[in-house]
Design an enzyme around this catalytic site. Structure first.
Site: not given
Ligand code: F6P
Length: 363
Positions: A18, A120, A143, A185, A289
């Site tokens: 992300g 990850g 996070d 988030m 965010q």
């Molecule tokens: O890991 C960062 C994050 O923003 C988490 O807080 C959230 O659960 C996830 O990524 C959302 O992922 P995506 O952008 O794949 O929807």
């Protein structure tokens, strides 16, 4: 890429997982410093994260490419999610994703691979390192859950955005005398919700590390509402109630299915409006965010993390990830931190002080 020319170092760099504000600032900090402290360095930016390394999609980066990106949100290299669990999956005779990356690392004559990413990304970086690639990780995520570092870049910008949004919710909640559940988030950890909740004066903070009791929460909301016009609950997207925590996986799935695709804040709003009889609303902050310009702190720490990474590359310190401890930059071994999560300690100072101020955590 030609491999025959003599040079100090050929570096590959990628942004994975992300996105978040600060990725470009780190890229800039790394490249500027590397071009400055090494005589003859080539830097190649892989596109779309690990996918670029798998598919050999990259572009050579010059100083001009990175000079003006300090303030720019997102990542100029692009990113993608490449689940760790699929890295070593074998399909027929085809090489695994991990094998493809190791092979390309060698074919391209890289001396070092720099990975900007979260938990990850770090697990895969550790795998690559074990397979013989010279990897340096740089800790990104809103996070703030990477083990062994006080802070990750992107986190403080997200805190600013979430706290600002919660403050805005307060004025409309006050006007209408409502209870609001604002979803922040954080699927596994509650750092962002905790910081944003504290920085915005939320009345209650619900995080995945502390299971909440529905009836007690309803009691808190009723009590709070008797003395103030509104009640603001900051909710991490991955919160879980004590009731849900006690269920088996199957039972929980069945229980949650009654809410359809509702998110944590939406479920809470529905359940609490029933239990309290009050007007409840939910707001999901979502990817706002992660967007836009980094805050000043993130520009600063990203720049420093990038430059520090370049120094690690120069001295050949590989198999590591940069960390911030106290006010200093350092590093951890990738194998030591990969697969571990930095959670909010439920009995830690931050939570205890917040409780002392009357902020409720749902227990
Ligand atoms: O890991 C960062 C994050 O923003 C988490 O807080 C959230 O659960 C996830 O990524 C959302 O992922 P995506 O952008 O794949 O929807």
């Amino acid at each position: 890429m030609r491999t025959e020319r003599k040079r100090d170092m050929r570096i590959g760099i990628l942004t994975s997982g992300g996105d978040c504000p600060g990725l470009n600032a780190v890229l800039r900090g790394f490249c500027k410093c590397a071009f400055n402290i090494m005589d003859d360095v080539e830097i190649y930016g892989f596109l779309e994260g690990y996918a670029g390394l798998m598919n050999r999609q990259y572009r050579r980066l010059s100083l001009a490419d990175v000079e003006n990106i300090l303030d720019v949100g997102g990542t100029v290299l692009g990113t993608s999610r490449q689940p760790y669990k699929l890295m070593t999956v074998k399909e027929g005779d085809a090489p695994t994703k991990l094998q493809m990356m190791v092979e390309n690392y060698k074919k391209l004559g890289l001396d070092c691979l720099v990975t900007l990413g979260g938990a990850g990304t770090h697990k895969t970086a550790s795998l690559l390192s074990v397979e013989g690639c010279n990897v340096i990780g740089l800790p990104k995520t809103i996070d703030n859950d990477i083990y062994g570092t006080d802070v990750t870049f992107g986190f403080h910008t997200a805190v600013d955005i979430a706290a600002g949004a919660i403050k805005r919710i307060r004025t409309t909640a006050d006007s209408h005398s409502r209870v609001f559940f604002v979803e922040v988030m954080g699927n596994k950890v509650g750092w962002l919700t905790l910081y944003a909740g504290l920085a915005s004066g939320a009345d209650c903070i619900l995080i995945p590390e502390i299971a909440y009791d529905e009836d007690k929460l309803a009691g808190f909301i009723k009590g709070k509402k008797s003395s103030s016009r509104s009640v603001i609950v900051a909710v991490a997207e991955g919160v879980i109630s004590a009731r849900e925590a006690a269920m088996s996986k199957k039972e929980r799935k069945e229980y949650l299915s009654q809410f359809g695709v509702a998110t944590a804040a939406e479920r809470l709003s529905a359940v609490m409006s029933q239990k309290t009889g009050m007007q409840c609303r939910s707001t999901i902050l979502g990817h706002i965010q992660r967007g836009g310009e980094p805050c000043a702190y993130d520009k600063f720490i990203s720049t420093e993390i990038g430059a520090f990474g370049a120094h690690l590359a120069k001295i050949g310190r590989f198999g590591v990830t940069v960390c911030v401890r106290g006010n200093k930059l350092g590093y951890n071994m990738l194998v030591d931190i990969a697969g571990k999560t930095k959670r909010v300690p439920s009995d830690g100072q931050l939570v205890l002080l917040a409780k002392d101020m009357g902020i409720y955590f749902g227990e």
